[in-house]
Design a protein around this motif. Structure first.
Motif, PDB file in Angstrom:
ATOM      1  N   ILE A  28       0.844  -1.209   0.000  1.00 30.54           N
ATOM      2  CA  ILE A  28       0.000   0.000   0.000  1.00 30.54           C
ATOM      3  C   ILE A  28       0.875   1.254   0.000  1.00 30.54           C
ATOM      4  N   SER A  29       1.912   1.254   0.818  1.00 32.43           N
ATOM      5  CA  SER A  29       2.826   2.401   0.843  1.00 32.43           C
ATOM      6  C   SER A  29       3.534   2.571  -0.499  1.00 32.43           C
ATOM      7  N   LEU A  30       3.840   1.440  -1.152  1.00 33.67           N
ATOM      8  CA  LEU A  30       4.473   1.504  -2.471  1.00 33.67           C
ATOM      9  C   LEU A  30       3.543   2.151  -3.493  1.00 33.67           C
ATOM     10  N   PHE A  31       2.260   1.782  -3.474  1.00 34.11           N
ATOM     11  CA  PHE A  31       1.306   2.364  -4.419  1.00 34.11           C
ATOM     12  C   PHE A  31       1.122   3.858  -4.169  1.00 34.11           C
ATOM     13  N   LEU A  32       1.056   4.261  -2.905  1.00 31.77           N
ATOM     14  CA  LEU A  32       0.908   5.685  -2.587  1.00 31.77           C
ATOM     15  C   LEU A  32       2.160   6.470  -2.983  1.00 31.77           C
ATOM     16  N   SER A  33       3.331   5.891  -2.759  1.00 34.09           N
ATOM     17  CA  SER A  33       4.577   6.561  -3.166  1.00 34.09           C
ATOM     18  C   SER A  33       4.667   6.662  -4.683  1.00 34.09           C
TER      19      SER A  33
END
Length: 436
Positions: free
Chosen positions: A59-64
């Motif tokens: 999820i953090s990867l997609f937001l970044s």
């Protein structure tokens, strides 16, 4: 007849909106895919170990990735607007470029403003707190507990920031109107807060760009193959090979109990291998690459740096002599009505090259600063926390780039006069609209 004209106008407006939405989606999809490959190239592979942590990292990867795509869009939007203006001037009646109009450009700028605020104030804080969260004590561990803790942290952070802004406003102007203005959150406080961050980005650009301009020659010298003048590469490779074999024999002969010496020798061996790889690359390079590409790139960098400095100096002298040269919020000629450069298409192309050169130099200077040196991403060895920090830093730099380049006189683009004049007169939540 009037009813048919009204229906035709509404159909035309509908098709225009669908076309603009489709173009924006396709452009952003391309930027998102490119940003995803860039981040996965540097992301540490060992982060994904447990199932719950794997979901959080994903999820953090997609937001970044979303934030990096928005940053790339903010950087590319200014050159896109400049080249679109010149294309519309060169081919005003061409059927195949009717989709390229002021409404599309203005809509792209509004989306860049909206997504920049969304990433800076919502998505990136959420990604950071979500990555660091573990769930409140007493609750069942899992994704829901971590999401709950993240939302609570975001709420507390928002209350803290709004409280600081309200207190600062009350101290500066101690009257009832300034205190009641807190309820005007959307119209004043969020645009003011983003303007402060844009100002910080401009100051950061002012600090990073001179450092980057001086470091660009060193960085390009490391990436390109230098000419071999009075050098014997075969002899250097032979010496470095002997040194590598000697270090390898020392490592094989040492006992495993001396751990510190082994680690030191392994690091020295890795440096020797890196140096050997560089020497072999220089040896395999063709004569054209050694003797032509390197001098040409260095001369090109020198020319771009000289032109940038010359334009900035001329703009500063104009500002000192003529007060009307100050960048103001007045309406410009609009997209497709007048050329933004004295030299036409050639001048616009030069402006675009200088804008890209300014952005690249600022990024190089940012990572060259000692304070931000630890932020430098490494291939397959960058944690998600560092990736989030890099995305936020690039977003701040890219958001300040249009303001900075307009202030320095690198372009004369005005976005306040488009087909949506009523919207253009409203206060903008982004520094792009006001400065341009």
């Amino acid at each position: 007849m009037e009813g048919q004209d009204e229906v035709s106008a509404r159909e035309q407006h509908f098709h225009s909106q669908v076309r603009e939405t489709t173009i924006c989606f396709l452009l952003f999809a391309v930027l998102y895919v490119v940003s995803y490959f860039i981040i996965t190239r540097y992301k540490r592979k060992s982060d994904e170990q447990e199932d719950e942590d794997a979901v959080v990292n994903r999820i953090s990867l997609f937001l970044s990735t979303f934030t990096l795509a928005v940053s790339a869009g903010a950087v590319l939007l200014l050159p896109f607007s400049i080249i679109s203006n010149e294309i519309l001037l060169s081919f005003p009646q061409n059927y195949y470029i009717q989709w390229l109009n002021g409404s599309l450009i203005h809509g792209l700028w509004n989306l860049a403003s909206l997504f920049s605020n969304l990433c800076l104030f919502v998505l990136m804080p959420f990604a950071f707190f979500f990555l660091e969260s573990e769930g409140f004590a007493g609750l069942k561990k899992g994704i829901r507990a971590r999401v709950l803790e993240t939302l609570v942290m975001l709420l507390l952070l928002a209350l803290l920031i709004l409280g600081i802004v309200w207190v600062a406003s009350a101290l500066i102007d101690n009257d009832a109107a300034s205190m009641e203005s807190l309820y005007d959150l959307w119209e004043f406080y969020l645009p003011y807060l983003y303007s402060c961050i844009s100002l910080m980005g401009c100051l950061l650009l002012l600090l990073c760009t001179p450092v980057g301009l001086s470091r660009m020659f060193t960085v390009m010298g490391q990436l390109l193959v230098k000419p071999t003048i009075l050098e014997d590469l075969d002899e250097q490779i032979y010496i470095i090979t002997l040194e590598e074999e000697a270090l390898q024999r020392r490592l094989n002969g040492m006992s495993s109990s001396v751990e510190y010496n082994i680690m030191e020798l392994e690091q020295e061996l890795e440096n020797v291998k890196t140096l050997k790889t560089k020497l072999e690359r220089r040896k395999k390079a063709s004569a054209w690459e050694r003797n032509l590409v390197y001098p040409a790139v260095m001369v090109l960098l020198l020319i771009e740096t000289s032109i940038s400095v010359l334009l900035v100096v001329c703009n500063i002298l104009c500002l000192l002599v003529d007060e009307t040269a100050m960048p103001k919020g007045t309406r410009g000629p609009g997209i497709g009505n007048a050329s933004l450069s004295t030299f036409g298409f050639v001048g616009a192309a030069l402006e675009i090259i200088l804008i890209f050169y300014l952005m690249v130099s600022s990024v190089v200077g940012f990572y060259s600063l000692r304070f931000f040196g630890n932020f430098t991403p490494k291939k397959d060895d960058t944690t998600m926390t560092k990736i989030i920090g890099n995305c936020v830093s690039i977003l701040v730099l890219s958001s300040a780039l249009p303001v900075m380049s307009r202030t320095l006189g690198l372009h004369k683009l005005h976005l306040s006069n488009t087909s949506r004049d009523s919207e253009a007169t409203k206060p903008s939540a982004n520094g792009h609209q006001k400065a341009l």
